[in-house]
Design a protein around this motif. Structure first.
Motif, mmCIF file in Angstrom:
data_model
loop_
_atom_site.group_PDB
_atom_site.id
_atom_site.type_symbol
_atom_site.label_atom_id
_atom_site.label_comp_id
_atom_site.label_asym_id
_atom_site.label_seq_id
_atom_site.Cartn_x
_atom_site.Cartn_y
_atom_site.Cartn_z
ATOM 1 N N ALA A 30 37.434 48.780 36.638
ATOM 2 C CA ALA A 30 36.402 47.902 36.073
ATOM 3 C C ALA A 30 37.031 46.944 35.068
ATOM 4 O O ALA A 30 36.721 45.744 35.043
ATOM 5 N N ALA A 31 37.956 47.467 34.254
ATOM 6 C CA ALA A 31 38.648 46.607 33.283
ATOM 7 C C ALA A 31 39.480 45.553 34.016
ATOM 8 O O ALA A 31 39.515 44.383 33.622
ATOM 9 N N ALA A 32 40.126 45.983 35.114
ATOM 10 C CA ALA A 32 40.936 45.038 35.894
ATOM 11 C C ALA A 32 40.055 43.950 36.504
ATOM 12 O O ALA A 32 40.433 42.768 36.548
ATOM 13 N N LEU A 33 38.872 44.321 36.968
ATOM 14 C CA LEU A 33 37.974 43.313 37.554
ATOM 15 C C LEU A 33 37.516 42.318 36.485
ATOM 16 O O LEU A 33 37.422 41.111 36.738
ATOM 17 N N HIS A 34 37.255 42.835 35.280
ATOM 18 C CA HIS A 34 36.890 41.932 34.181
ATOM 19 C C HIS A 34 38.009 40.924 33.929
ATOM 20 O O HIS A 34 37.756 39.733 33.774
ATOM 21 N N ASP A 35 39.255 41.417 33.877
ATOM 22 C CA ASP A 35 40.403 40.520 33.656
ATOM 23 C C ASP A 35 40.506 39.489 34.773
ATOM 24 O O ASP A 35 40.750 38.297 34.523
ATOM 25 N N THR A 36 40.345 39.971 35.997
ATOM 26 C CA THR A 36 40.449 39.075 37.159
ATOM 27 C C THR A 36 39.398 37.963 37.069
ATOM 28 O O THR A 36 39.699 36.785 37.278
ATOM 29 N N CYS A 37 38.172 38.340 36.746
ATOM 30 C CA CYS A 37 37.088 37.348 36.676
ATOM 31 C C CYS A 37 37.367 36.344 35.552
ATOM 32 O O CYS A 37 37.109 35.139 35.705
ATOM 33 N N ARG A 38 37.909 36.840 34.450
ATOM 34 C CA ARG A 38 38.239 35.961 33.336
ATOM 35 C C ARG A 38 39.279 34.926 33.765
ATOM 36 O O ARG A 38 39.166 33.739 33.484
ATOM 37 N N ARG A 39 40.298 35.398 34.514
ATOM 38 C CA ARG A 39 41.333 34.474 34.983
ATOM 39 C C ARG A 39 40.759 33.453 35.967
ATOM 40 O O ARG A 39 41.151 32.291 35.976
ATOM 41 N N ILE A 40 39.818 33.889 36.792
ATOM 42 C CA ILE A 40 39.190 32.971 37.752
ATOM 43 C C ILE A 40 38.444 31.865 37.009
ATOM 44 O O ILE A 40 38.484 30.694 37.369
ATOM 45 N N ILE A 41 37.775 32.248 35.925
ATOM 46 C CA ILE A 41 37.039 31.248 35.134
ATOM 47 C C ILE A 41 38.004 30.250 34.508
ATOM 48 O O ILE A 41 37.765 29.038 34.514
ATOM 49 N N GLU A 42 39.131 30.770 34.001
ATOM 50 C CA GLU A 42 40.037 29.911 33.229
ATOM 51 C C GLU A 42 40.954 29.059 34.094
ATOM 52 O O GLU A 42 41.437 28.015 33.646
ATOM 53 N N ASP A 43 41.211 29.488 35.323
ATOM 54 C CA ASP A 43 42.175 28.777 36.174
ATOM 55 C C ASP A 43 41.480 27.607 36.884
ATOM 56 O O ASP A 43 40.694 27.791 37.814
ATOM 57 N N ASP A 44 41.803 26.387 36.455
ATOM 58 C CA ASP A 44 41.158 25.210 37.035
ATOM 59 C C ASP A 44 41.467 25.037 38.517
ATOM 60 O O ASP A 44 40.737 24.364 39.238
ATOM 61 N N ALA A 45 42.566 25.633 38.969
ATOM 62 C CA ALA A 45 42.924 25.495 40.384
ATOM 63 C C ALA A 45 42.000 26.315 41.280
ATOM 64 O O ALA A 45 41.893 26.056 42.476
ATOM 65 N N VAL A 46 41.317 27.301 40.699
ATOM 66 C CA VAL A 46 40.387 28.111 41.492
ATOM 67 C C VAL A 46 39.030 27.421 41.535
ATOM 68 O O VAL A 46 38.436 27.130 40.499
ATOM 69 N N ARG A 47 38.548 27.146 42.752
ATOM 70 C CA ARG A 47 37.247 26.484 42.903
ATOM 71 C C ARG A 47 36.150 27.464 43.316
ATOM 72 O O ARG A 47 34.982 27.241 43.043
ATOM 73 N N VAL A 48 36.543 28.504 44.042
ATOM 74 C CA VAL A 48 35.589 29.450 44.616
ATOM 75 C C VAL A 48 36.199 30.845 44.544
ATOM 76 O O VAL A 48 37.418 30.977 44.679
ATOM 77 N N ALA A 49 35.352 31.867 44.312
ATOM 78 C CA ALA A 49 35.864 33.238 44.338
ATOM 79 C C ALA A 49 35.141 34.036 45.421
ATOM 80 O O ALA A 49 33.927 33.916 45.586
ATOM 81 N N VAL A 50 35.917 34.820 46.175
ATOM 82 C CA VAL A 50 35.373 35.679 47.224
ATOM 83 C C VAL A 50 35.627 37.127 46.820
ATOM 84 O O VAL A 50 36.742 37.463 46.410
ATOM 85 N N PHE A 51 34.621 37.964 46.941
ATOM 86 C CA PHE A 51 34.768 39.395 46.666
ATOM 87 C C PHE A 51 34.545 40.156 47.955
ATOM 88 O O PHE A 51 33.560 39.927 48.663
ATOM 89 N N THR A 52 35.478 41.042 48.277
ATOM 90 C CA THR A 52 35.347 41.826 49.499
ATOM 91 C C THR A 52 35.940 43.207 49.273
ATOM 92 O O THR A 52 36.464 43.494 48.185
ATOM 93 N N GLY A 53 35.824 44.086 50.276
ATOM 94 C CA GLY A 53 36.316 45.453 50.127
ATOM 95 C C GLY A 53 37.474 45.728 51.067
ATOM 96 O O GLY A 53 37.543 45.146 52.156
ATOM 97 N N ALA A 54 38.370 46.627 50.655
ATOM 98 C CA ALA A 54 39.453 47.041 51.541
ATOM 99 C C ALA A 54 38.931 48.128 52.474
ATOM 100 O O ALA A 54 38.015 48.876 52.122
ATOM 101 N N GLY A 55 39.485 48.201 53.657
ATOM 102 C CA GLY A 55 39.091 49.250 54.582
ATOM 103 C C GLY A 55 37.752 48.967 55.226
ATOM 104 O O GLY A 55 37.408 47.811 55.480
ATOM 105 N N ALA A 56 36.952 50.030 55.446
ATOM 106 C CA ALA A 56 35.741 49.897 56.259
ATOM 107 C C ALA A 56 34.467 49.718 55.438
ATOM 108 O O ALA A 56 33.395 49.522 56.000
#
Lengths: 241, 252
Positions: A30-56
């Motif tokens: 959960a902490a890692a996801l928070h960090d990831t989302c924060r980086r997505i917000i701050e990185d101007d090169a990212v325009r869109v974020a996709v969330f998906t699951g590994a496996g089935a």
């Protein structure tokens, strides 16, 4: 690697990967996801974020697993977000998907808000987001009975936009993400803000917010580019300024 | 029958039904500054003419209800401050949304951008089988600014509204029906006669009743449930009192 994020052509792909727990988030993830989302917000090169699951599964915690909340981290992303439901999204897993703007689902995936069947209730925003996203009558049915919807049923009530064969999900998601990434970023952000914030207030106040954001957009280069590209019958080139 | 002539709008009252035709067929009835002013004046006629019970909006010509805003006029405002001032001084959208009489959009052909936003300011939307819907603004670096970001999620829910506006994609009549953007699809060639029939039926009802229902639904959704229920009670009681007074031959 439980939470992975890779960025290609302006699209951040975030994969939940806690396979032994149905991709449910533990404290560290959960902490890692928070960090990831924060980086997505701050990185101007990212325009869109996709969330998906590994496996089935997308995210479907088995009984006895207590998933940590993280929907707020996803909801805080001001850019367009997509949930690509590669498999079941249940309970806290569906709550994560509800924090995204658009949901696509692979055929065969099931969606449920089933905490009530275990004597619990949604605690990562499910009781608030679900009735805001779809008609209240369907939300009450899902929340109170915990019943599982097929992807097709979920599409019929507006909970997912598109249902594809499992093998096609990634390609369809990429196509949608590319289309969103090609839009003027500030306009996309303002649409999201106008809809989300506008729904929390009266219609009259919402209309004022919309008008103010629209006038603010007059100051952007991208709006001028959008108009000239239309009049010159060519594809626009947006720069995010 | 009453008619009024504007440059970009045809206005015709037949019985208790006012027909408002967006009339720039060569430009697919694109919404421009003149149409804004004409529409504003038309709404004044509808609101103040007691003979009007219901208004129906439609597009002239074969191809469109309204294909959106006329982009050739964009950027004509002298400054952002003036643009904002004019937007609120001549607030067509608030005027439309504040209308007490029932409004119907009878939609054929292209219904895009401001065209769809006009339709979303109406209470009922009826589509011809050939109707095409979409809010493409973000594709052009803009956002819907005729109320669409507010009206659409309130009409069809946030999930579908976010998807429609973030992608800007087009939807046909069948999808619009499934998503609740329209509540009926007429048979081919029958969208205006269907609208006429529904308008006549609503116009035959007590206008005060129609006003009360609209107020209860729209204002009620802006309030906590308990307040909405109290408002419903008050409006219903007022209607009963008025009809009792009418039966006694007096005035309420």
């Amino acid at each position: 690697m439980a939470i992975s994020c890779s960025t290609q052509s302006g699209i951040a792909w975030v994969t939940l990967g806690n396979r032994r727990a149905g991709n449910a988030l533990d404290d560290r993830q959960a902490a890692a996801l928070h960090d990831t989302c924060r980086r997505i917000i701050e990185d101007d090169a990212v325009r869109v974020a996709v969330f998906t699951g590994a496996g089935a599964v997308f995210c479907s915690p088995p009984p006895g697993i207590r998933a940590r909340p993280a929907a707020e981290a996803i909801a805080a992303i001001v850019k367009p977000t997509i949930a690509a439901l590669n498999g079941d999204a249940t309970g806290p897993g569906l709550e994560l998907a509800l924090a995204c703007d658009i949901r696509l689902a692979a055929r065969g995936s099931r969606l449920a808000m089933d905490q009530v069947t275990r004597g619990e209730m949604p605690s990562d925003g499910g009781t608030q987001r679900l009735p805001r996203l779809i008609a209240r009558s369907y939300a009450a049915d899902m929340l109170l009975t915990g019943r599982r919807l097929t992807a097709a049923e979920a599409q019929r009530i507006g909970l997912v936009t598109e249902v594809t064969a499992a093998a096609q999900l990634q390609a369809r998601t990429r196509a949608l993400a590319q289309a969103l990434a090609a839009m003027a970023p500030i306009a996309a952000r303002y649409v999201k803000e106008a809809i989300r914030e506008g729904m929390e207030t009266t219609l009259a106040q919402g209309l004022r917010l919309e008008a103010d954001l629209a006038v603010l957009l007059h100051t952007t280069k991208d709006r001028a580019e959008g108009i000239s590209s239309f009049l010159e019958r060519r594809e626009p080139r947006f720069t995010g300024s | 029958m009453t008619t009024a002539g504007f440059d970009t709008i045809l206005y015709e009252r037949r019985g208790a039904v006012a027909w408002v035709t967006l009339n720039r067929p060569k430009a697919l009835n694109a919404y421009n500054v003149q149409m804004r002013d004409d529409l504003y004046a038309t709404l004044e006629l509808i609101a103040t003419d007691d003979a009007v019970g219901v208004a129906v909006f439609r597009g002239a010509g074969e191809r469109a209800f309204c294909a959106g805003a006329d982009l050739t006029e964009f950027g004509s405002a002298p400054s952002q401050a003036i643009a904002r001032q004019v937007r609120f001084e001549r607030d067509v959208w608030a005027r439309l949304l504040g209308m007490e009489k029932p409004l119907i959009a009878a939609i054929h052909g292209f219904c895009l951008g401001s065209g769809l936003e006009i339709a979303l300011c109406c209470d009922l939307r009826i589509a011809a089988p050939d109707a095409v819907f979409g809010l493409p603004e973000t594709q052009l670096g803009m956002i819907p600014a005729a109320g669409g970001t507010q009206t659409m999620p309130r009409m069809i829910g946030q999930a579908r509204a976010l998807e429609a506006m973030l992608t800007g994609r087009r939807m046909d009549a069948r999808e619009a029906l499934a998503g609740g953007i329209v509540t009926r699809v007429a048979r081919r060639g029958g969208v205006f006669s269907t609208a006429e029939r529904i308008a006549q039926r609503m116009a035959a009802m007590n206008p005060e009743t129609m006003r009360s229902v609209k107020a209860a639904v729209y204002r009620g959704l802006e309030q906590p449930l308990a307040q909405g229920l109290a408002m419903e009670q008050a409006l219903a009681a007022r209607l009963v009192a008025a009809s009792d007074a009418a039966r006694r031959g007096g005035i309420g």
